[in-house]
Each structure stands twice: as C-alpha cells, then as structure tokens.
Design a protein around this motif. Structure first.
Motif, mmCIF file in Angstrom:
data_model
loop_
_atom_site.group_PDB
_atom_site.id
_atom_site.type_symbol
_atom_site.label_atom_id
_atom_site.label_comp_id
_atom_site.label_asym_id
_atom_site.label_seq_id
_atom_site.Cartn_x
_atom_site.Cartn_y
_atom_site.Cartn_z
ATOM 1 N N GLY A 1 6.229 7.307 9.625
ATOM 2 C CA GLY A 1 7.034 6.093 9.537
ATOM 3 C C GLY A 1 6.384 5.018 8.694
ATOM 4 N N ASN A 2 5.311 5.372 7.974
ATOM 5 C CA ASN A 2 4.568 4.380 7.173
ATOM 6 C C ASN A 2 4.977 4.469 5.708
ATOM 7 O OD1 ASN A 2 2.324 3.524 9.268
ATOM 8 N ND2 ASN A 2 2.470 5.747 9.371
ATOM 9 N N ARG A 3 5.557 3.409 5.194
ATOM 10 C CA ARG A 3 5.968 3.368 3.789
ATOM 11 C C ARG A 3 5.019 2.459 3.011
ATOM 12 N NH1 ARG A 3 11.991 2.493 1.172
ATOM 13 N NH2 ARG A 3 11.366 1.141 -0.533
ATOM 14 N N LEU A 4 4.422 3.008 1.960
ATOM 15 C CA LEU A 4 3.454 2.278 1.154
ATOM 16 C C LEU A 4 3.978 2.131 -0.270
ATOM 17 C CD1 LEU A 4 0.183 4.126 2.304
ATOM 18 C CD2 LEU A 4 1.152 2.022 3.228
ATOM 19 N N GLU A 5 4.086 0.894 -0.754
ATOM 20 C CA GLU A 5 4.487 0.634 -2.137
ATOM 21 C C GLU A 5 3.244 0.382 -2.978
ATOM 22 O OE1 GLU A 5 7.309 -2.490 -2.601
ATOM 23 O OE2 GLU A 5 8.858 -1.512 -1.388
ATOM 24 N N TYR A 6 3.282 0.847 -4.223
ATOM 25 C CA TYR A 6 2.178 0.572 -5.134
ATOM 26 C C TYR A 6 2.724 0.368 -6.535
ATOM 27 C CZ TYR A 6 2.299 5.757 -5.310
ATOM 28 O OH TYR A 6 2.673 7.077 -5.391
ATOM 29 N N ARG A 7 2.201 -0.665 -7.187
ATOM 30 C CA ARG A 7 2.693 -1.121 -8.480
ATOM 31 C C ARG A 7 1.579 -1.092 -9.527
ATOM 32 N NH1 ARG A 7 7.443 -3.957 -8.236
ATOM 33 N NH2 ARG A 7 8.388 -4.107 -6.156
ATOM 34 N N ALA A 8 1.907 -1.592 -10.715
ATOM 35 C CA ALA A 8 0.938 -1.597 -11.812
ATOM 36 C C ALA A 8 -0.366 -2.256 -11.364
ATOM 37 C CB ALA A 8 1.516 -2.334 -13.010
ATOM 38 N N GLY A 9 -1.475 -1.563 -11.599
ATOM 39 C CA GLY A 9 -2.782 -2.060 -11.199
ATOM 40 C C GLY A 9 -3.186 -1.649 -9.800
ATOM 41 N N GLN A 10 -2.319 -0.900 -9.127
ATOM 42 C CA GLN A 10 -2.634 -0.420 -7.775
ATOM 43 C C GLN A 10 -2.618 1.098 -7.760
ATOM 44 O OE1 GLN A 10 0.502 -2.524 -5.534
ATOM 45 N NE2 GLN A 10 -1.135 -3.720 -4.574
ATOM 46 N N ALA A 11 -3.306 1.662 -6.771
ATOM 47 C CA ALA A 11 -3.364 3.117 -6.645
ATOM 48 C C ALA A 11 -3.117 3.518 -5.200
ATOM 49 C CB ALA A 11 -4.717 3.647 -7.103
ATOM 50 N N LEU A 12 -2.442 4.634 -5.045
ATOM 51 C CA LEU A 12 -2.335 5.288 -3.747
ATOM 52 C C LEU A 12 -3.507 6.249 -3.655
ATOM 53 C CD1 LEU A 12 -0.471 5.696 -1.211
ATOM 54 C CD2 LEU A 12 0.432 7.703 -2.416
ATOM 55 N N VAL A 13 -4.382 6.031 -2.689
ATOM 56 C CA VAL A 13 -5.550 6.881 -2.492
ATOM 57 C C VAL A 13 -5.237 7.819 -1.325
ATOM 58 C CG1 VAL A 13 -8.023 6.976 -2.032
ATOM 59 C CG2 VAL A 13 -7.069 5.072 -3.350
ATOM 60 N N ILE A 14 -5.214 9.111 -1.604
ATOM 61 C CA ILE A 14 -4.841 10.116 -0.612
ATOM 62 C C ILE A 14 -6.105 10.853 -0.199
ATOM 63 C CG2 ILE A 14 -3.379 12.140 -0.185
ATOM 64 C CD1 ILE A 14 -1.908 11.024 -2.894
ATOM 65 N N GLY A 15 -6.464 10.719 1.067
ATOM 66 C CA GLY A 15 -7.713 11.302 1.530
ATOM 67 C C GLY A 15 -7.549 12.581 2.324
ATOM 68 N N VAL A 16 -6.314 12.929 2.694
ATOM 69 C CA VAL A 16 -6.061 14.151 3.447
ATOM 70 C C VAL A 16 -4.831 14.842 2.867
ATOM 71 C CG1 VAL A 16 -7.077 13.343 5.606
ATOM 72 C CG2 VAL A 16 -4.665 12.931 5.171
ATOM 73 N N PRO A 38 14.594 5.318 -12.493
ATOM 74 C CA PRO A 38 14.318 5.587 -11.084
ATOM 75 C C PRO A 38 14.771 6.997 -10.726
ATOM 76 C CG PRO A 38 15.337 3.431 -11.360
ATOM 77 C CD PRO A 38 15.431 4.122 -12.691
ATOM 78 N N LYS A 39 14.058 7.615 -9.789
ATOM 79 C CA LYS A 39 14.372 8.990 -9.413
ATOM 80 C C LYS A 39 14.643 9.097 -7.921
ATOM 81 C CE LYS A 39 12.037 11.509 -13.094
ATOM 82 N NZ LYS A 39 11.085 12.574 -13.426
ATOM 83 N N PRO A 40 15.407 10.118 -7.527
ATOM 84 C CA PRO A 40 15.637 10.315 -6.089
ATOM 85 C C PRO A 40 14.321 10.589 -5.367
ATOM 86 C CG PRO A 40 17.118 11.684 -7.423
ATOM 87 C CD PRO A 40 16.099 11.123 -8.351
ATOM 88 N N ALA A 41 14.303 10.273 -4.083
ATOM 89 C CA ALA A 41 13.115 10.574 -3.275
ATOM 90 C C ALA A 41 12.897 12.081 -3.214
ATOM 91 C CB ALA A 41 13.281 10.009 -1.871
ATOM 92 N N SER A 42 11.638 12.505 -3.236
ATOM 93 C CA SER A 42 11.317 13.926 -3.189
ATOM 94 C C SER A 42 10.256 14.184 -2.127
ATOM 95 C CB SER A 42 10.826 14.424 -4.554
ATOM 96 O OG SER A 42 9.674 13.698 -4.966
ATOM 97 N N HIS A 43 10.370 15.340 -1.472
ATOM 98 C CA HIS A 43 9.392 15.759 -0.477
ATOM 99 C C HIS A 43 8.263 16.499 -1.172
ATOM 100 C CE1 HIS A 43 11.743 15.020 3.285
ATOM 101 N NE2 HIS A 43 12.740 15.026 2.411
ATOM 102 N N LYS A 68 6.180 2.712 -7.446
ATOM 103 C CA LYS A 68 6.558 3.849 -6.612
ATOM 104 C C LYS A 68 6.374 3.467 -5.151
ATOM 105 C CE LYS A 68 5.771 8.079 -7.430
ATOM 106 N NZ LYS A 68 5.097 9.405 -7.494
ATOM 107 N N TRP A 69 6.952 4.260 -4.273
ATOM 108 C CA TRP A 69 6.590 4.192 -2.864
ATOM 109 C C TRP A 69 6.398 5.591 -2.316
ATOM 110 C CZ3 TRP A 69 9.834 6.876 0.226
ATOM 111 C CH2 TRP A 69 11.207 6.860 -0.004
ATOM 112 N N GLY A 70 5.575 5.671 -1.280
ATOM 113 C CA GLY A 70 5.362 6.922 -0.584
ATOM 114 C C GLY A 70 5.522 6.680 0.898
ATOM 115 N N SER A 71 6.131 7.621 1.594
ATOM 116 C CA SER A 71 6.355 7.498 3.023
ATOM 117 C C SER A 71 5.589 8.598 3.750
ATOM 118 C CB SER A 71 7.857 7.600 3.342
ATOM 119 O OG SER A 71 8.082 7.507 4.734
ATOM 120 N N PHE A 72 4.816 8.205 4.753
ATOM 121 C CA PHE A 72 3.986 9.130 5.529
ATOM 122 C C PHE A 72 4.305 8.879 7.000
ATOM 123 C CE2 PHE A 72 2.050 7.876 1.619
ATOM 124 C CZ PHE A 72 1.639 9.064 1.046
#
Length: 307
Positions: free
Chosen positions: A63-78, A37-42, A57-61
């Motif tokens: 106040g929205n925190r999104l977790e994604y695991r094996a078989g899932q993807a974070l889709v970033i559109g902007v 595990p790694k520290p959170a990074s900006h 992993k998780w990503g925070s945008f």
C-alpha cells in the motif's frame, strides 16, 4: 533547464532510435525513455537504483506509493513485486531514467574500507526508498553514461565508478538504511536470506516455520520483519511471484491458462484465475488480450521480461 545527465541520456537514446528500455554495453545498466505517460505495469524489481533525469514516475509496494522526479532515485534494496508508472512525460520532454543494479558484495567491500562504517538502521522498514541523487552521486551517474561513448574504457573505469557510488550511498543521509539492507551484521540480512530461499522455491508449498528457521527468528518475528521489509506477508509475496511468472509464461512462451497455473504451483486453475484477476484486474485471457495490445502500442516488451 535540462540537466547534463538528461542531455547525455537524450543523446544516447536518440542514437538508438525509438523509445522504451535500452540495454547498454555496461552489464546491469539500462536506460528507460518514455515520450508519453504509460499505463501502470506489474514488475519484479531486483536491487537497483532507478534515477530520474527528466519527468516523473511512481512505484507502489503493497500500500506504499513512492513518487520520484528529476534529481531523485528509487533505491531498491530487496527483490520485490511492485507496480510502476510513468506519469510525467511528453514529446520533446520525455521521461528519462537511468537504472543500474546494486551489487551488495561490492557495497560490503566498500563498507569494510570505511574508517567508520555506517550503523544499520535499527528500525525495520520497507526495503525501498526515495533519495535525492545530487552532488557526487549525480556526477557518478553522468560519468557512467559518458562511458557509453568509449566502450573500450568500460572494463577499466566502470568498477571504480560503482565503488564510488557505493561510498556516497553508505556515507550519505540514507547510509543507515543502505547498511540495513546490505551489511551481514543487519537483522534484515537474515530475512533477505530466507526471501532468497522462497524466491527459489516459489512453486512449492513452503512452511513459514522453515523460512523463519533460515532467518534464525521465531515465526511471529519473521512474519513481522518480512512484512516490514516487503509490504507483504511471505504467502502474499509467494503468490505475487507465482502470478508474475505465470503471466510471463503465457505472454512470452505461449502457455495456456491451465498449463501456466500448474507450472507455477497451482493445483486448481479456477483458484489461479480468481487470484490472477484480483492482482491484475481481469481474468487471464482478458488480461492477456489487453496486455498484448498495450505492448504493441507502447513497445514495452522489455518491462514484461523484467517481470
């Protein structure tokens, strides 16, 4: 049971040696491997798909925190500032993430070839979401990684795989959200155009009225749509861009606090230090000491470069 994609990523990263972010012969394709595990990074994220093959992993945008695991993807559109963290990884079972950029010009070209293009989602929402990446999409991801074993085949085969990924995204359960972010007929596209203008002029004093004019909206409607898309106001977005760039300049280019502050558009170094501390949790000098120590311990220099 280890998935074929995780096995392929393990083989590739073990041939390279070490852990962290690996570039590849395919432009816009990278692999992240973390054995702990790694520290959170900006970070400043660009439109991309971040597919977890193993770990989590998780990503925070905002106040929205999104977790994604094996078989899932974070889709970033902007293009958006975020905080990200690997929270599930261990030696022998590292977190493995395949990341590839989204080219919306290709996405629009594929949409034009569809007999029934998806209708952009009418509801304004965050330009980032988590999606299952299975079936044909998982097969495409595996073929992308296997291409790395035959670099001579990349120019001929890579474009077709990317178009296929675009097809499955547009025709899948999140097709309306993808269309909202990619297609020129979507109202969100006007906001994204204004966002690109702000991105290119983040050092300047920018009026909301000018950005709203680019988006062909009233200032109040633009403010509302911008916040829905990025989880931040235009001024908060600009401030995050400034502070991320200042941090990069101090770490990568050796600028002192005052020089970095002026370079990104601050007139007051004291105001810069206060806002920097609110975003990163410590004043600039203390944060840089901590950050350099973290980079040495975790070899995460590439992540900073992406910011």
């Amino acid at each position: 049971m280890v998935s074929p994609l995780a096995e392929a990523l393990l083989r590739y990263t073990e041939r390279q040696g070490g852990e962290s972010l690996f570039s590849t012969p395919i432009d816009g394709l990278a692999i992240m491997r973390s054995d702990h595990p790694k520290p959170a990074s900006h970070l400043l994220l660009r439109p991309a798909v971040c597919l977890v093959a193993q770990g989590a992993k998780w990503g925070s945008f905002g106040g929205n925190r999104l977790e994604y695991r094996a078989g899932q993807a974070l889709v970033i559109g902007v293009e958006t500032p975020s905080i990200g963290k690997v929270f599930e990884a261990r030696p022998g079972e590292p977190c493995l993430v395949l990341m590839f950029e989204l080219d919306f010009a290709i996405m629009r070209s594929v949409a034009e070839d569809l007999p029934t293009p998806p209708i952009p989602s009418g509801q304004a929402g965050l330009g980032v979401f988590v999606s299952n990446f299975d079936g044909p999409l998982a097969d495409c991801a595996l073929r992308l990684v296997r291409l790395l074993d035959t670099p001579q085949a990349i120019p001929a085969l890579h474009p077709g795989i990317i178009r296929e990924i675009c097809y499955w995204l547009l025709t899948g359960p999140h097709g309306g959200e993808i269309a909202r972010l990619a297609l020129r007929t979507s109202p969100s596209q006007h906001v994204i155009e204004a966002m690109h203008s702000l991105r290119g002029r983040f050092r300047e004093t920018v009026r909301i009225e000018d950005l709203a004019a680019i988006a062909h909206m009233s200032p109040s409607a633009f403010h509302r749509h911008f916040k829905a898309l990025t989880a931040s106001t235009p001024l908060q977005y600009q401030k995050q861009l400034r502070l991320l760039e200042a941090r990069r300049l101090m770490v990568s280019c050796g600028l002192n606090v005052e020089a970095a502050a002026f370079e990104v558009g601050y007139e007051s170094p004291s105001q810069f230090s206060r806002e920097y501390a609110r975003m990163f949790g410590a004043p600039p000098k203390r944060d840089l000491t901590r950050l350099r120590s973290t980079l040495e311990a975790y070899d995460d220099g590439q992540a900073l470069a992406a910011a």
